[in-house]
Design a protein around this motif. Sequence first.
Motif, PDB file in Angstrom:
ATOM      1  N   VAL A   1      12.865  23.859   4.066  1.00  0.00           N
ATOM      2  CA  VAL A   1      12.556  22.458   4.339  1.00  0.00           C
ATOM      3  C   VAL A   1      11.403  22.366   5.328  1.00  0.00           C
ATOM      4  CG1 VAL A   1      13.468  20.232   5.102  1.00  0.00           C
ATOM      5  CG2 VAL A   1      15.006  21.893   4.019  1.00  0.00           C
ATOM      6  N   ARG A   2      10.450  21.482   5.044  1.00  0.00           N
ATOM      7  CA  ARG A   2       9.341  21.202   5.952  1.00  0.00           C
ATOM      8  C   ARG A   2       9.452  19.762   6.452  1.00  0.00           C
ATOM      9  NH1 ARG A   2       9.098  25.847   6.081  1.00  0.00           N
ATOM     10  NH2 ARG A   2       7.355  27.264   5.646  1.00  0.00           N
ATOM     11  N   VAL A   3       9.045  19.549   7.691  1.00  0.00           N
ATOM     12  CA  VAL A   3       9.154  18.226   8.306  1.00  0.00           C
ATOM     13  C   VAL A   3       7.770  17.692   8.660  1.00  0.00           C
ATOM     14  CG1 VAL A   3       9.921  16.971  10.360  1.00  0.00           C
ATOM     15  CG2 VAL A   3      11.475  18.568   9.219  1.00  0.00           C
ATOM     16  N   THR A   4       7.548  16.419   8.348  1.00  0.00           N
ATOM     17  CA  THR A   4       6.335  15.721   8.768  1.00  0.00           C
ATOM     18  C   THR A   4       6.749  14.441   9.481  1.00  0.00           C
ATOM     19  OG1 THR A   4       5.079  16.555   6.879  1.00  0.00           O
ATOM     20  CG2 THR A   4       4.172  14.658   8.049  1.00  0.00           C
ATOM     21  N   ILE A   5       6.358  14.307  10.730  1.00  0.00           N
ATOM     22  CA  ILE A   5       6.646  13.096  11.509  1.00  0.00           C
ATOM     23  C   ILE A   5       5.337  12.311  11.617  1.00  0.00           C
ATOM     24  CG2 ILE A   5       7.468  12.166  13.701  1.00  0.00           C
ATOM     25  CD1 ILE A   5       9.045  14.792  14.066  1.00  0.00           C
ATOM     26  N   LEU A   6       5.267  11.188  10.942  1.00  0.00           N
ATOM     27  CA  LEU A   6       4.013  10.436  10.872  1.00  0.00           C
ATOM     28  C   LEU A   6       3.662   9.738  12.183  1.00  0.00           C
ATOM     29  CD1 LEU A   6       4.249   8.910   7.292  1.00  0.00           C
ATOM     30  CD2 LEU A   6       3.082  10.989   8.039  1.00  0.00           C
ATOM     31  N   GLY A   7       4.670   9.309  12.934  1.00  0.00           N
ATOM     32  CA  GLY A   7       4.434   8.740  14.261  1.00  0.00           C
ATOM     33  C   GLY A   7       3.452   7.580  14.272  1.00  0.00           C
ATOM     34  N   TYR A   8       2.563   7.590  15.292  1.00  0.00           N
ATOM     35  CA  TYR A   8       1.668   6.454  15.505  1.00  0.00           C
ATOM     36  C   TYR A   8       0.594   6.318  14.438  1.00  0.00           C
ATOM     37  CZ  TYR A   8       3.854   5.952  20.055  1.00  0.00           C
ATOM     38  OH  TYR A   8       4.766   5.747  21.049  1.00  0.00           O
ATOM     39  N   LEU A   9       0.481   7.295  13.572  1.00  0.00           N
ATOM     40  CA  LEU A   9      -0.425   7.173  12.436  1.00  0.00           C
ATOM     41  C   LEU A   9      -0.137   5.888  11.661  1.00  0.00           C
ATOM     42  CD1 LEU A   9      -2.546   8.771  10.652  1.00  0.00           C
ATOM     43  CD2 LEU A   9      -0.587   9.551   9.338  1.00  0.00           C
ATOM     44  N   GLN A  10       1.137   5.491  11.631  1.00  0.00           N
ATOM     45  CA  GLN A  10       1.547   4.309  10.869  1.00  0.00           C
ATOM     46  C   GLN A  10       1.113   2.999  11.509  1.00  0.00           C
ATOM     47  OE1 GLN A  10       5.967   5.157   9.722  1.00  0.00           O
ATOM     48  NE2 GLN A  10       5.316   6.648  11.238  1.00  0.00           N
ATOM     49  N   ARG A  11       0.770   3.024  12.780  1.00  0.00           N
ATOM     50  CA  ARG A  11       0.428   1.784  13.475  1.00  0.00           C
ATOM     51  C   ARG A  11      -1.065   1.476  13.422  1.00  0.00           C
ATOM     52  NH1 ARG A  11       4.468   1.520  18.205  1.00  0.00           N
ATOM     53  NH2 ARG A  11       2.711   1.432  19.639  1.00  0.00           N
ATOM     54  N   GLY A  12      -1.860   2.442  12.977  1.00  0.00           N
ATOM     55  CA  GLY A  12      -3.298   2.239  12.966  1.00  0.00           C
ATOM     56  C   GLY A  12      -3.846   1.990  11.577  1.00  0.00           C
ATOM     57  N   GLY A  13      -5.169   1.901  11.521  1.00  0.00           N
ATOM     58  CA  GLY A  13      -5.840   1.754  10.243  1.00  0.00           C
ATOM     59  C   GLY A  13      -6.256   0.323   9.945  1.00  0.00           C
ATOM     60  N   SER A  14      -7.194   0.199   9.041  1.00  0.00           N
ATOM     61  CA  SER A  14      -7.667  -1.121   8.620  1.00  0.00           C
ATOM     62  C   SER A  14      -6.561  -1.844   7.864  1.00  0.00           C
ATOM     63  CB  SER A  14      -8.898  -0.953   7.726  1.00  0.00           C
ATOM     64  OG  SER A  14      -9.398  -2.214   7.328  1.00  0.00           O
ATOM     65  N   PRO A  15      -6.266  -3.099   8.215  1.00  0.00           N
ATOM     66  CA  PRO A  15      -5.180  -3.817   7.554  1.00  0.00           C
ATOM     67  C   PRO A  15      -5.465  -4.081   6.080  1.00  0.00           C
ATOM     68  CG  PRO A  15      -6.403  -5.287   9.004  1.00  0.00           C
ATOM     69  CD  PRO A  15      -6.895  -3.901   9.283  1.00  0.00           C
ATOM     70  N   THR A  16      -4.420  -4.110   5.296  1.00  0.00           N
ATOM     71  CA  THR A  16      -4.543  -4.424   3.881  1.00  0.00           C
ATOM     72  C   THR A  16      -4.949  -5.886   3.703  1.00  0.00           C
ATOM     73  OG1 THR A  16      -2.209  -5.046   3.749  1.00  0.00           O
ATOM     74  CG2 THR A  16      -2.767  -2.744   3.247  1.00  0.00           C
ATOM     75  N   ALA A  17      -5.345  -6.229   2.487  1.00  0.00           N
ATOM     76  CA  ALA A  17      -5.681  -7.626   2.188  1.00  0.00           C
ATOM     77  C   ALA A  17      -4.489  -8.534   2.479  1.00  0.00           C
ATOM     78  CB  ALA A  17      -6.115  -7.759   0.724  1.00  0.00           C
ATOM     79  N   PHE A  18      -3.286  -8.059   2.117  1.00  0.00           N
ATOM     80  CA  PHE A  18      -2.086  -8.870   2.351  1.00  0.00           C
ATOM     81  C   PHE A  18      -1.935  -9.186   3.832  1.00  0.00           C
ATOM     82  CE2 PHE A  18       2.355  -9.480   3.381  1.00  0.00           C
ATOM     83  CZ  PHE A  18       2.795 -10.373   2.408  1.00  0.00           C
ATOM     84  N   ASP A  19      -2.074  -8.173   4.692  1.00  0.00           N
ATOM     85  CA  ASP A  19      -1.900  -8.395   6.128  1.00  0.00           C
ATOM     86  C   ASP A  19      -3.012  -9.262   6.718  1.00  0.00           C
ATOM     87  OD1 ASP A  19       0.535  -7.300   6.907  1.00  0.00           O
ATOM     88  OD2 ASP A  19      -0.248  -5.264   6.900  1.00  0.00           O
ATOM     89  N   ARG A  20      -4.235  -9.120   6.224  1.00  0.00           N
ATOM     90  CA  ARG A  20      -5.337  -9.957   6.720  1.00  0.00           C
ATOM     91  C   ARG A  20      -5.094 -11.429   6.376  1.00  0.00           C
ATOM     92  NH1 ARG A  20     -10.857  -6.449   5.376  1.00  0.00           N
ATOM     93  NH2 ARG A  20      -9.892  -4.390   5.651  1.00  0.00           N
ATOM     94  N   ILE A  21      -4.649 -11.667   5.155  1.00  0.00           N
ATOM     95  CA  ILE A  21      -4.403 -13.045   4.717  1.00  0.00           C
ATOM     96  C   ILE A  21      -3.203 -13.631   5.453  1.00  0.00           C
ATOM     97  CG2 ILE A  21      -3.708 -14.470   2.748  1.00  0.00           C
ATOM     98  CD1 ILE A  21      -5.308 -12.431   0.993  1.00  0.00           C
ATOM     99  N   LEU A  22      -2.115 -12.847   5.554  1.00  0.00           N
ATOM    100  CA  LEU A  22      -0.929 -13.311   6.265  1.00  0.00           C
ATOM    101  C   LEU A  22      -1.258 -13.639   7.717  1.00  0.00           C
ATOM    102  CD1 LEU A  22       2.156 -13.784   6.376  1.00  0.00           C
ATOM    103  CD2 LEU A  22       2.399 -11.345   6.945  1.00  0.00           C
TER     104      LEU A  22
END
Length: 319
Positions: free
Chosen positions: A242-263
């Motif tokens: 078994v291998r483990v990947t902890i995404l952590g703060y990677l999930q909080r960054g990045g350019s927002p999707t169209a859905f999030d920009r419109i919302l």
Amino acid sequence: MKNIAVLTSGGDSPGMNAAIRAVVRTSIYNGLNVYGIKRGYNGLIHGDVMEMNLSSVADIIHRGGTILRTARCEEFQTEDGLQKAINIIDIFDFDGIVVIGGDGTFKGARELCKRGVRCIGVPGTIDNDLAYTDYTIGFDTAVNTVLDAINKIRDTTTSHERISIIEVMGRNSGDIALYAGLAGGAESIIVPEVDYTCDDVCKKLLQGKNRGKLHSIILLAEGVGKATELAEEIHSKIGMEVRVTILGYLQRGGSPTAFDRILASRLGSKAVEALLDGESGRVVGIRDNKIIDEDIDKALEMKKNFNMDMYKLAKILSI
């Protein structure tokens, strides 16, 4: 109403900048002065305030994070801290404040409302854990970030014929794991809202192995426990790698999707309109694709209903 302020507090989420932009430009369109409070309630206590104009929010709709920065502030939870905040509000003559964040941010706004400050809340959190609204700003982007990670991890998991556990954020909400897991075809989705045992996971892995399946993706919401501990337990029970990947703060960054920009744009503008209509102690949101507002006390008391129909569908499709 003459002066409106806006702040972001708690964890950042993609789309906060789009919400700030909407607040600033809707305010200016309606002839109001608008101010940005830096670093959330901490900045409010210390008077870290700047006047904003159209140029202040130019070219930010596509940017993740928050240009106003954010911080957690324990001092604000004390009577002395609250009074300092009230003093700053009086000094700058703020007629209303738009607060962007999650439940902790809303609780802070509620305290200000009790002391006569007009506040409207905008839900900005990747966790999607506020029950009164179908979606919070940043959730859709976080799900797509996790989905991209699943796609990449599946490539190497398949190549090496391994099991991968991907740990995702969400505090005590399993929505990120559920949505990303269903979209990414995860073999197992483990969330706080549904009881599970390691034996159940191992049984599914063995059943897959017996029919020739040599790789699997397990999505684990952080509110359940640690992925490393689950990986060790699986290995000790059935000996599979078994291998483990902890995404952590990677999930909080990045350019927002169209859905999030419109919302974010719709909610930010609605918050200003609510203040102009004389509202206070309200939070805006989306329900059945309609922008709504709800009493802040009621919104904080509501319990989030986990989408069991979607969870069952994910189980069916992962057999």
